[in-house]
Design a protein around this motif. Structure first.
Motif, PDB file in Angstrom:
ATOM      1  N   VAL A  21       0.846  -1.402  -0.089  1.00 44.80           N
ATOM      2  CA  VAL A  21       0.013  -0.059   0.132  1.00 44.80           C
ATOM      3  C   VAL A  21       1.023   1.290   0.019  1.00 44.80           C
ATOM      4  N   GLY A  22       1.876   1.356   0.843  1.00 42.53           N
ATOM      5  CA  GLY A  22       2.831   2.329   0.896  1.00 42.53           C
ATOM      6  C   GLY A  22       3.545   2.547  -0.714  1.00 42.53           C
ATOM      7  N   ILE A  23       3.999   1.591  -1.211  1.00 40.81           N
ATOM      8  CA  ILE A  23       4.657   1.955  -2.657  1.00 40.81           C
ATOM      9  C   ILE A  23       3.291   2.257  -3.773  1.00 40.81           C
ATOM     10  N   CYS A  24       2.322   1.932  -3.584  1.00 43.86           N
ATOM     11  CA  CYS A  24       1.195   2.499  -4.326  1.00 43.86           C
ATOM     12  C   CYS A  24       0.903   3.848  -4.074  1.00 43.86           C
ATOM     13  N   ALA A  25       1.070   3.895  -2.916  1.00 48.84           N
ATOM     14  CA  ALA A  25       0.594   5.336  -2.360  1.00 48.84           C
ATOM     15  C   ALA A  25       1.874   6.347  -3.130  1.00 48.84           C
ATOM     16  N   PHE A  26       2.953   6.010  -2.743  1.00 49.66           N
ATOM     17  CA  PHE A  26       4.231   6.555  -3.350  1.00 49.66           C
ATOM     18  C   PHE A  26       4.070   7.009  -4.940  1.00 49.66           C
ATOM     19  N   SER A  27       3.720   5.959  -5.494  1.00 46.67           N
ATOM     20  CA  SER A  27       3.475   6.059  -6.901  1.00 46.67           C
ATOM     21  C   SER A  27       2.317   6.994  -7.431  1.00 46.67           C
ATOM     22  N   LEU A  28       1.270   6.774  -6.892  1.00 39.65           N
ATOM     23  CA  LEU A  28       0.160   7.753  -6.982  1.00 39.65           C
ATOM     24  C   LEU A  28       0.608   9.042  -6.666  1.00 39.65           C
TER      25      LEU A  28
END
Length: 88
Positions: A21-28
């Protein structure tokens, strides 16, 4: 019911899900705030297609890419050198 989900065996699953979830949030967040092709405001969307090569190059050549550009792609260079270099 809550003690069923809070067993110690489930902690790695929570950690892996949290990292994902952290990686997805960073990418977003990175794409929304820095990508020159993403336009969130109505004024920017009305501009149409822009030939903004300098901004695109700045987005593409980020800090991490500049850092790893001249690095050799090894995970453990010391161990690799130990097993492959005939001097050891």
């Amino acid at each position: 019911m809550s003690s069923r989900w809070l067993r110690p065996e489930v902690y790695p699953l929570f950690a892996a899900t949290g990292v994902a979830v952290g990686i997805c949030a960073f990418s977003l967040i990175r794409n929304i705030t820095g990508n020159p092709e993403v336009r969130c405001t109505k004024e920017n969307r009305a501009a149409g297609v822009l030939d903004n090569h300098a901004e695109g190059e700045k987005y593409k050549e980020n800090f991490l890419r500049k850092y790893v550009r001249n690095k050799h792609p090894e995970i453990m260079p010391g161990i690799n050198k130990f097993f492959t270099d005939p001097k050891y």
